[in-house]
Each structure stands twice: as C-alpha cells, then as structure tokens.
Design an enzyme around this catalytic site. Structure first.
Site, PDB file in Angstrom:
ATOM      1  N   ASP A 140       0.900  -1.460  -0.380  1.00  0.00           N
ATOM      2  CA  ASP A 140      -0.393   0.090  -0.197  1.00  0.00           C
ATOM      3  C   ASP A 140       1.129   1.584   0.250  1.00  0.00           C
ATOM      4  O   ASP A 140       0.261   2.404   0.033  1.00  0.00           O
ATOM      5  CB  ASP A 140      -0.745   0.212   1.159  1.00  0.00           C
ATOM      6  CG  ASP A 140      -2.689  -0.113   0.757  1.00  0.00           C
ATOM      7  OD1 ASP A 140      -2.526  -0.866  -0.117  1.00  0.00           O
ATOM      8  OD2 ASP A 140      -3.212   0.441   1.586  1.00  0.00           O
ATOM      9  N   ASP A 448     -10.890  -6.508  10.898  1.00  0.00           N
ATOM     10  CA  ASP A 448     -10.406  -7.473  11.157  1.00  0.00           C
ATOM     11  C   ASP A 448     -11.877  -8.367  12.369  1.00  0.00           C
ATOM     12  O   ASP A 448     -12.489  -8.911  12.239  1.00  0.00           O
ATOM     13  CB  ASP A 448      -9.629  -7.714  11.862  1.00  0.00           C
ATOM     14  CG  ASP A 448      -8.937  -6.694  13.324  1.00  0.00           C
ATOM     15  OD1 ASP A 448     -10.018  -6.387  13.331  1.00  0.00           O
ATOM     16  OD2 ASP A 448      -7.598  -7.054  13.156  1.00  0.00           O
TER      17      ASP A 448
END
Length: 689
Positions: A140, A448
C-alpha cells in the site's frame, strides 16, 4: 485403511480442572453482591456532600460487574484443539486445496523491505505442495524499494526453499533462522550449504538495506526487471496506477528451484491510489487482493498475514487444512485463527505485549462459545466466507472438501493485464457491496473484528488453534507510544474525593469492608496466579496492570472520542502503522525495560497529569494518617481511599522517573512535564475549593 478413513482430522478437548475457577467465580459474585448491597443501603442523602461521586462510583462498579460476568461466561468452558496431519496426508495428499497467502505492508520506512521479504520467504517455504501455494504481497506504499526487495526474494527463493525442505529447518524466515541457528559443523554436507546460503542471504540483505537507505533505485537495478518501468508513471505513493507483477508464475514449467522442483506463485500488487478516492486502509488492500487472486489462482483457502508476522512453523498450513477437510465438521468452519505470538519480549514484558492471558485463556474460551474473533493476522479463511456466502448445511456439506478452485490457464502477462482493473479505484463504485456484504468491512480501523463477527452472523463458526510450536511470530512495540496507539485503534477518580474529604468506602472497623477486601485481593490473586501459570513473571504481571491502566486513560479515551467525531462528521477513520524497527538507543532502553516516553503526545499528558494528581492526593492523605493515633486510624473512613491512591502511585513510578529523574532521550518531554504539572494543580485547586 478403511478404518483410518473414518477417523477425524482433529480432536477437541475441554480444559481440565475447571472446578476451582467455577468456585472462584461464584465466590467473587457473592462478594460483589455484598458490595452492591452496601452501595444501595448507604447512598448519601441529597444534603450530604459526595452523593454524585458515590453514585458515579456505584455505576462504575456496576459496569465492572457486567464486564466481569461477560469474562466469566467466555472463560467458563474453554476448549483446545489438536490435529492429525498424518491422516490428512494419507487421505488427501493429492487433493489438497490451493492456498492463497496475503501479506500486507504499507510503508517501506516503517516496515523495512528486508523484514517484509523474510515473512514472504517463510510462507513460500511451507511444507505443502508448492504448485498449490500462491503468495501475494499488497504494497500500500506503492514503493519501488519494496518491489526491488521482492525481485531479490524471488531469486533467493530458488536456493532457500530446497535448503529448507532438504534439512527440514525451522523457522523458515532466513533472518530468524540464521539469528538463532548454530552452524552445523558435524554435518559436513549441511555445513557447506549452510555457509553458502547464509552468505547469499547476507549479500541480498545488504543490497536491500543499502538501497532502502538511499531511498531510490539505481539505473543498474532498474534494468533487472520490466516491472520497474511502472514507476515511470507514478506521481506519488497516494497517486498512481495499479502495479501488478507476477514475479514467479507457478504454472510456468521453467519456474523451478535449483533442484528442479516447482516454485510457488509470487505476485506483487500495489492497488491504484487516487487523491479523490478513499482507499479504506488495510481492509481495502485485502479486498483488492481477494479480487485479484480470484483471477490468478482462486485458492479456496486464504491466509492473511501482517508483514511483520513471519511463519514460525512450516506445518501450520497443514494444521489449518485439517479443520477444513474433516469429513464431519469441516464444512462448518469459516476461518481458523492462530494466536498472535510475539518474539523479542523483555524478561518482564515492560509494555504487556505478550497477550498471554488473551491468547492462552480467553480465545480458547471464545472457541468454546462458537469460535474466536478474527484478530487481523495469522488467520486462514475460507474464500467463500470472505466473499459473503452464508452458511448452508446442505450446500456446504456437498462441497466440504473446499477444492472447487478454478484452473487458470492464461499466461502471466495476460493475467497481469486483465487483473489490474480488479484493483482500480473505480471498481468498487460499480460493485458497491464490497466493504459491506463482501470482503472485509470498511469504516472502522478494527475491520478484522467486525469482519469476523459478520462471518459468524452468516452462520459460520470459527476455530482457535494454538499449537505447541507457535505458528507465527511478530514484533512487539518498543516504545510506550507505539503500544498506546495500537490499542487506540482497537478502541478516574476517587483520589479527588480524598482531597475534598468525601468518603467512598466503609471504615476499616466496619464489617462492610470485608466484601471489598475479599473481591480486590481474591480477584487480583487469581489474576497473578493465572499470569504465572501461563509463563509470566510477577514483575510481568505488575507491568500488565500498569499498561491496563495506561490504555484505559489514554488509548481507549482517544479511540472513543475519535469514533464519536467520526459519527458526527468531524473526523475520518485513520489507520496508523506503527514503527517495526527501533533505533539502537531505543532498543537498548527497551532491553533494560525502561519505559520509552520521548515523544510529545496528548496521551502522555493525560497519563502524567493523573499520575501527579494521585501523588498530590497521597500527600494529603498521608498527612491525615500521620496526625492520627492507632484507634483513630481504625475508624478512619478514608483508609481504603488512601491505600487505593498509594497503589496508583506505585503503578505510576516509571512516569515519575520519566518526568523528573531520567536524563536520557527516553524521558518525558519538558513540555509534557510542564503541562501535566499545571493541569494536576488546577484539578486539585478545583477539587478543594
């Protein structure tokens, strides 16, 4: 053989000796009930001072009781798992499912490329058919420095993978292995290869670190791979096209190691970034990988890993597959979570990073209540669950093997070109379910946990597996600020009443003091015993109590405020990547277990202010004690408050040292010291007058 065919691939065992815990829980509940009776029957009248402080403390105790009850329910029936990998090999060696492995990185300056490729190499070397392993790196940061490291790793894998498998070494991260292994002088064959491989690794590592330090790729290196031409079109790390490169095509007959064995597929992806589009942090990166990998390999099982969490056990992948391939229960499993284990901890774990209690007690407890949550790394997912599929007993049982991966026949160049659109900024505008019903959840830094809960809500169960040899090992935070920031993104004061002469607890001479003493002492004693049983030390437990306090008065407050600001539109979700490699002087202080303050942070201002406030209140309290005789002390209504204040002062000793006694660079900044002193004095003045 027929008999073996019906044996399960894993076993589940309930924890032993749970009666002592059940007795502890019941007795503590009785003690808490007496405290509530005391609170309700002794509420000050409206004319008396301290009525609202009393009610506030009572509400806090109610919240503590609720939280504690939830904890007891979770811990009531923990379960533990073991796998039978030999049975898996006998039955399904030729029919093992493909595994897609996602490794995520975000910034080459914070997460050094040399560290990233060690994680990549450790999973490439799994004890698993290489043609069924597909490793993807999501960068990223869009960095050519990270891409260069991946090019180096792809070449090094040709000698590293056969070395690992030939001599069955552990761990299979080169850095971790050579750091801990001793040269095998007695085995001349291995010794010769060992020296050669180590020399090759150190040469590769030096080249990567030198290039990273320079911050640019030389023209000579750029000629090594066509992928470097992609960076000619990159404006910045936040403004660039999709960069997708298949460094190793596992389907290519020429993609073999030095012994002629096939290599796993290795893919580099930097998804498209444009300033006008929100990229949704790690969740967005993983969702792009889900789409791209479905086009390239489409493995039915996906392992998600952080770049600093290398594989410590080459058989972890087979352990996970045992749960999915079990004939009786495998079709119910949505994901298999391994513990988040940490290496390089100090003896007494100064920042309470080990998470021993959470990993050793609480997650097995969750497993006994439907399954653990997804904790972001070290987790094997069924691809269909990440893509939003709901559990259906009949449909999932028909496909219980999970081997419905599509065979991809196109060449690497064709796959690169056709898959780029799947990682574009505009793709999710057309398919708006991504980040909501499909893939990891958007809109929260703890994507998550929310994604794991969504999988449970769709009917799947999860498995927690904690093998004797840890599956994955990561790095701990080496400064206090790193630790607090980590907990902020996952998320007092009786002392003032002491200043004002408001009593919140019964007198020492009163029988009502007994339930308070029982609950406090018994609860903390059990906590200490549990911590030591899980391999901790007394000092480590004390450090954990300190970090428990620090996180609740800083990380959790800032996390809550950030969430409220986001709800009302004044803030956007942010994902802070913590530093993975520390400076030498920081590392030295970490090894000495000296708390690292150093930076000027609002979190430190809060911690220091409350530490000083408790110190001031203790001085006032001790003045009262010194002026009393023994008989008066017994009937003194403030004794418990004074003891509580003294305990908080003891917990905050490292803060006082950082404020006034230490001279190194890790001390509390002068600006924080001055602000916290003024705030503490102001609070005392307001409380007294």
């Amino acid at each position: 053989m027929e008999k073996n065919h019906h044996l399960p691939l894993y076993a589940t065992k309930s924890a032993k000796a749970r009666i002592p815990f059940h007795l502890f829980a019941v007795s503590l509940f009785v003690g808490v009930s007496f405290i509530f009776v005391y609170r309700v029957s002794n509420i000050p009248s409206e004319e008396e001072a301290g009525r609202w402080a009393w009610i506030g403390l009572f509400l806090s105790e109610l919240w503590f009781c609720f939280f504690w009850l939830i904890t007891v329910i979770v811990r009531w029936n923990p379960i533990y798992r073991c796998t039978f990998k030999d049975r898996l090999s006998l039955r399904y060696e030729e029919a093992l499912p493909g595994i897609d492995i996602f490794v995520c990185t975000a910034d080459p300056m914070i997460e050094p490329p040399a560290m990233v490729i060690n994680t990549v190499l450790s999973v490439m070397a799994y004890d698993y058919p290489p043609q069924k392993l597909n490793v993807y790196l999501s960068d990223d940061g869009g960095s050519d420095l990270t891409f260069y490291a991946m090019v180096e790793a792809s070449s090094f894998s040709e000698i590293w993978l056969p070395f690992c498998k030939k001599f069955k070494i552990e761990p299979r991260s080169p850095e971790a292995y050579f750091r801990t292994a001793v040269e095998p002088l007695e085995d001349h064959v291995m010794a010769k290869e060992w020296s050669s491989i180590k020399k090759s690794y150190e040469g590769m590592k030096k080249r990567i670190e030198t290039t990273t330090k320079l911050g640019r790729i030389s023209e000579g290196i750029r000629k090594q791979h066509k992928g470097f031409r992609e960076w000619d079109l990159v404006a910045s790390r936040r403004d660039h096209q999709t960069i997708l490169q298949m460094l190793i095509d596992g389907k290519d007959p020429k993609a073999v190691d030095i012994e002629g064995q096939p290599l796993p597929t290795l893919v580099y992806l930097a998804r498209e970034k444009r300033p006008q589009y929100h990229h949704n942090f790690k969740a967005g990166a993983v969702n792009a990988l889900i789409r791209v990998s479905s086009r390239i390999s489409n493995g039915p099982i996906i392992l998600i890993l952080d770049c600093d969490m290398y594989s410590n056990n080459s058989e972890s992948v087979r352990d996970a597959v045992c749960f999915y391939m079990d004939e009786e229960k495998g079709h119910e499993v949505g994901f298999v979570q391994f513990p988040q284990s940490i290496e390089n901890l100090t003896k007494n774990d100064v920042y309470a990073s080990s998470l021993n209690v959470e990993m050793g007690v609480e997650l097995p407890g969750f497993d006994g209540n439907g399954g653990p949550c997804f904790i972001g790394t070290g987790c094997f997912h069924r691809r269909n669950t990440l893509c939003g599929q709901k559990y259906s007993d009949q449909e999932c049982k028909a496909n219980w093997k999970g081997c419905d991966d599509i065979k991809i026949e196109e060449s690497a160049s064709v796959l690169e070109d056709t898959s780029k659109v799947l990682a574009s900024c505009t793709y999710e505008e057309k398919y708006t379910q991504w980040g909501n019903e499909v893939g990891l959840k958007y809109g929260c830094p703890v994507e998550d946990v929310l994604s794991g809960l969504a999988i449970h809500c769709r009917g799947w169960r999860s498995i927690y597996f904690n093998p004797e040899r840890k599956g994955f090992l990561g790095l701990p935070p080496t400064t206090l600020l790193q630790s607090l920031v980590q907990h902020q993104r996952r998320s007092e004061v009786p002392s003032l009443c002491l200043l004002r002469g408001i009593s919140l607890f019964p007198k020492i001479s009163s029988a009502w003091v007994l339930p308070f003493a029982f609950v406090i002492i018994f609860h903390r004693a059990y906590s200490l015993g549990e911590f030591i049983w899980l391999g901790g030390t007394v000092q480590g437990w004390w450090n954990e109590q300190r970090m428990w306090l620090f996180r609740r008065i800083s990380s959790f407050i800032f996390g809550f405020l950030d969430y409220i600001l986001k709800l009302v539109g004044f803030s956007k979700s942010a994902f802070v990547v913590t530093q993975k490699v520390a400076d030498d002087d920081v590392s030295e202080r970490y090894e000495q277990e000296l708390m690292e303050f150093g930076a000027s942070s609002p979190m430190f201002t809060i911690i220091a202010t409350l530490a000083l406030l408790n110190a001031f209140c203790l001085v006032v309290g001790m003045k009262r004690v010194i002026m009393m005789d023994v008989e008066t002390l017994v009937s003194e209504p403030f004794t418990l408050q004074i003891l509580l204040c003294a305990l908080l002062v003891l917990i905050n000793l490292p803060v006082y040292q950082g404020l006034y006694l230490r001279k190194d660079k890790g001390r509390m900044p002068t600006s924080v010291t001055q602000r916290s002193f003024m705030f503490a004095l102001l609070a005392c003045a307001l409380a007294m007058y």
